[in-house]
Write a protein that holds these residues in place. Sequence first.
Motif, PDB file in Angstrom:
ATOM      1  N   MET A   1       0.621  -1.419   0.053  1.00 14.80           N
ATOM      2  CA  MET A   1       0.019   0.146  -0.106  1.00 14.80           C
ATOM      3  C   MET A   1       1.060   1.676   0.083  1.00 14.80           C
ATOM      4  O   MET A   1       0.532   2.557  -0.040  1.00 14.80           O
ATOM      5  N   GLY A   2       2.327   0.705   0.077  1.00 18.16           N
ATOM      6  CA  GLY A   2       3.013   2.059  -0.760  1.00 18.16           C
ATOM      7  C   GLY A   2       3.463   2.117   1.053  1.00 18.16           C
ATOM      8  O   GLY A   2       4.568   4.139   0.763  1.00 18.16           O
ATOM      9  N   THR A   3       3.259   1.562   2.664  1.00 16.27           N
ATOM     10  CA  THR A   3       4.159   2.438   3.559  1.00 16.27           C
ATOM     11  C   THR A   3       5.680   1.696   3.679  1.00 16.27           C
ATOM     12  O   THR A   3       6.316   0.823   2.536  1.00 16.27           O
TER      13      THR A   3
ATOM     14  N   LYS B   1      11.810   4.362  -0.612  1.00 10.19           N
ATOM     15  CA  LYS B   1      11.285   5.525   0.316  1.00 10.19           C
ATOM     16  C   LYS B   1       9.668   6.202  -1.396  1.00 10.19           C
ATOM     17  O   LYS B   1       8.669   6.262  -0.835  1.00 10.19           O
ATOM     18  N   ALA B   2      10.741   6.576  -2.062  1.00  9.13           N
ATOM     19  CA  ALA B   2      10.618   7.757  -3.299  1.00  9.13           C
ATOM     20  C   ALA B   2       9.857   6.316  -4.025  1.00  9.13           C
ATOM     21  O   ALA B   2       8.285   6.672  -4.794  1.00  9.13           O
ATOM     22  N   MET B   3       9.920   4.671  -4.504  1.00 12.14           N
ATOM     23  CA  MET B   3       9.202   4.400  -4.905  1.00 12.14           C
ATOM     24  C   MET B   3       7.434   3.487  -3.782  1.00 12.14           C
ATOM     25  O   MET B   3       6.749   3.290  -4.178  1.00 12.14           O
ATOM     26  N   SER B   4       8.048   3.508  -2.904  1.00 15.98           N
ATOM     27  CA  SER B   4       6.997   2.698  -1.531  1.00 15.98           C
ATOM     28  C   SER B   4       6.263   4.446  -2.219  1.00 15.98           C
ATOM     29  O   SER B   4       4.125   4.361  -2.085  1.00 15.98           O
TER      30      SER B   4
ATOM     31  N   ILE C   1       6.363  -7.360 -11.457  1.00 17.32           N
ATOM     32  CA  ILE C   1       7.328  -6.214 -11.866  1.00 17.32           C
ATOM     33  C   ILE C   1       6.132  -5.044 -12.108  1.00 17.32           C
ATOM     34  O   ILE C   1       6.771  -4.026 -12.693  1.00 17.32           O
ATOM     35  N   LEU C   2       5.482  -5.420 -13.354  1.00 18.85           N
ATOM     36  CA  LEU C   2       4.040  -4.113 -13.633  1.00 18.85           C
ATOM     37  C   LEU C   2       4.005  -2.724 -12.317  1.00 18.85           C
ATOM     38  O   LEU C   2       4.140  -2.233 -12.733  1.00 18.85           O
ATOM     39  N   SER C   3       3.900  -3.492 -11.110  1.00 17.87           N
ATOM     40  CA  SER C   3       3.473  -2.606  -9.726  1.00 17.87           C
ATOM     41  C   SER C   3       4.495  -3.119  -9.649  1.00 17.87           C
ATOM     42  O   SER C   3       4.826  -1.461  -8.304  1.00 17.87           O
ATOM     43  N   GLY C   4       6.128  -2.992 -10.192  1.00 15.82           N
ATOM     44  CA  GLY C   4       6.658  -2.068  -9.060  1.00 15.82           C
ATOM     45  C   GLY C   4       7.329  -2.962  -7.656  1.00 15.82           C
ATOM     46  O   GLY C   4       8.204  -2.622  -6.542  1.00 15.82           O
TER      47      GLY C   4
END
Lengths: 817, 236
Positions: A723-725, B80-83, B53-56
Amino acid sequence: MVSLKLIKANSDNCKSILFAIVLCVTVFIASLLYIDYSLHDMEREINEKYGKIDAVFYDTKGESDTYIRLINQEEVKNIAWQSNIPASLGSHSIILHILDFENHNLLNDIKNIDGKVIGNLDGICLGSDSLKLLGTGPDGFELTVNGITKTVNIANILDEKSFYEVANTNQINVYMSEGYYASTFGGEIAKNVFLVDLGNVSGSDVAQFSQKFDNLISHSIVDKIDLHRKESTQSFIYAVSFILIGLIGVVFGGLYNFSKTIISENIEHIGFLRTIGLSHQKAAVLYQNMVLLLGAIGEAVGVLLGILIGNLIIYSRYGFAGFILPKPIVLLASLVVSIAAPYVFMSMEIGKYKKHKPIRLLLLYRNQGYDESEDLINKYVTNSIFYFVLFIVLIIARNSVNDNLTMILSAIAVFAAVKAVESFVVVVLHMLSALSYIFMDTRPHLALSLKNLARNKKKTASVLGTLVLILAFHIGMYNVFYTIRTDAANKVELQYNGHVFITKYNQTQDVINEKINYISKLPIVKSVETSHSRFLTLEGSRIEGYILSGSEFEEFFNLVDVKTGEKARLPDNKKGAIIGESLAKKGNIKVGDTLTISDNLNTYEITVEGICNAYEYMGNVVYLNEKYYSYPVNNITVIFKDGVDIDAGIETIKTALSDGVFTPNIKSREEIKESYRANAIKGTMFIEVILVFISTIGVFMLTNQVIQFINGRTREFALMRVMGTSLNEIMKINFAEFIMLAIAGIAGSVIAGLLVTWEFVDIASISAGIGKVASYHYNTSSILMISLYIFILYCLSLGLILRRLKNRTIIASIKEE
Amino acid sequence: MSAILKAENIKKSYKSGDSTQQVLKGVNIEFERGRLYCITGASGSGKSTLLYILSGLEEADEGEIYFNGQRINEKYNNDKAMSEFRRKNFAFIFQFFNLLPVLTVEENILLPLSLAKAATDEKRKLMNELMKKIGIYDKRNKAVNLLSGGEQQRVSIARAMVLDCPIIFADEPTGNLDHQNSLQIYSLLKQMTRDYNKTVISVTHDMEMASMADSILALKDGILIRSLSVMSEKSN
């Protein structure tokens, strides 16, 4: 082979079990190695200090035939003599010891500080302490004996251990050979100290022998050694007991947890093995073999480390003593920790699933994760109230039962206190989770941490339980030492009214009487108590006997009759005696009972007319009226008049009693208090260090539970990562969560620690024979230090655990099922 | 229409002991906004790896991923940037739902917004609307572990939809559900692409479910062997 694979599959838990076993075996072996060596060293020291001496006689009357009379006694196996005379060295008063070094055969060889045997020398010999008191000076000293002054040189420095010294350590003792004295000063030497070897004898044999020489002051070295040995051994027994209790509590708790975790994580595997036809017994054997294998490895490593560390401790304390190996019995006992305990716990845990059908085991696995389908808060509220009430009931109940039952009730109360606090902290954390609704939008990570702690109640309670158990145990133990020391000192201070306490007055009765008379007439003195104290025997047990007059007892002692609650009085009749409360409890003695006591020579029948709260000799004391017992005075207590400067008064008494040869032991009230504080529990420094080791092992067990907690939630963390954490944020959430848990746990542990202190102190004091303490004391600095130590250790471990999260890929975690 | 997400020459291999298995052997693919894509293929064909892979979530050995024309590997080259990029642009639905058991239905749906500190009133309104639309509104205050599999997956869909993310990745979203629930979930996903203009990239091995997509991408042994538009196929 399968067991090896199981170890690989459960590597995290197995590493923890192995580490715990290694640590425990190491502590166990190192401790016992140290204790064994210390006891051995004590015997060596006794042998060095006293050699073959059984009794020492002092002739203060200059009776020339004493030596010959002693030699002619058939019982005497060997005898050596000395001449101790007052002299001065420069401006210092000294005691000059004249002896024949080469023939002084009752002592072990007299050695110098380099350990070399010395013979008769042309010059004087000193102990290093005496040399310190003398100070550095020119090579030659002016020695004055009987008014004749000669210049003498220091010929050697003595190892004081190799010499039995009569005088106090703060006195300058100078030694010279008989030949050197004769050549320097000339004239006859009066032999006035005789060291006697009676062969293999007991204290009563020595007493019987001494009676034949009632014109001499006698000292039973056999009694002295017996007492020294008993006191030292007792301390070590306590040390071993405390260590074992600590180890058993922490390690067994940890091993039980690991076994539980392994089985819970392997239910599916066991279920599968059962499904394909393996019996429960055969499946169990796989896991039992696994822990046996770990135990064997742990035992081998632990024994090696234990021997190394034990030798290192011995080296640091005693210097190099050769490489010491543990006794076979110690090695066998260590197998209980390494092999038996893990095996039993694993068998117990797997045994729980014996009656489950294979398919039920497979279904159980499905429910292993988050299973709090119902809100458990009511259970924890009920538990905290129930255990707290139970604790209170037990505390009240134990005041009206006997000591044995008190100890049992105290042990249950400890359990109740720990459980009450554990449940209460869970409830508090649940209540705090209400804050998560406020924080969810502004500080979502904190809100999640609060929710996690509140909703994962079983796991939270499990971690809290371990933390509270470890810390409360340590707080309780440190408070035990502190309370018993403080209580002993306070009781003794309250018990005595005197200002100056004089003991070990090695003089003839005539001289003592003369001095008492002199002291009594000093204008600063209000009253003087003269008594005799000695060890007596009651049904084979050693007790302390105090023989004094009824009026002295009333004036100098503040003892309370436990039955009436009034001030205790010493009966004025032949048989009447009062005894200490602890002795009464131990022997189940009641007022009116008749006891037979013995002083090794005579037996006396006494009637117990009162029981008081005496603390002397741990309460194992009997007070007898001096009218009916013919013992010489060996205790003098002085009370000063009001307004007298106590310190100056003590100095006056010291001056009055010092005659240059025999200086008694003179202590102020404060010094007496301090000596009781120091002697209340001996050897606790060692136990306190061991406790730090145990707390380290405990924190390791604790962090392992945290690992389990985190491992069970890897998917959750992976989801948050998806979720981006960021990883750092995840680690922050975890850190915050477990720090909150630790802070709440430590706060709870301090409360539990203070509660269990009462029980620990009672268990320790009753089992040590001291009897219940008057008041409980808390060692704030120790509580803070141990809490801080555990907290720092926990944080460091937590940091290491969280670093492991970095190595998990999101994909692997998200797919875990 | 320009592609919102584009993959060029994606290659990926895994090492297992001494051997290396090449899972993706140079995949080129483009995704447009507002469409439902299904990546299909047999087990081991590399469909899930391609999705990650598509979703990083995973890095390719070779090849580039472009989001709105920008190379994401180059622009977001640290955790951090990718998150943060993922949080803003991608949402996920998983086979095992991956809901947080300590949270209620509502809290689970709002969790990504809470983590981004973006749980506004407007979003709460959207969440309520979504919950009503997919039929879980009356269970909004329940703990998620008390829901059925189908209901839990609806919660994950709502959680993905409530975000402003233009792309939703779904890894076997019906793999753990019965046929009836699976049909409902795919219908929901399709409806969401229409109603909220989202791109849904789903992985499935179920051809019946795949047939509900706008486009089907078939992978075999790490190579994209077929890419077809279902509507055009049907009209043909």
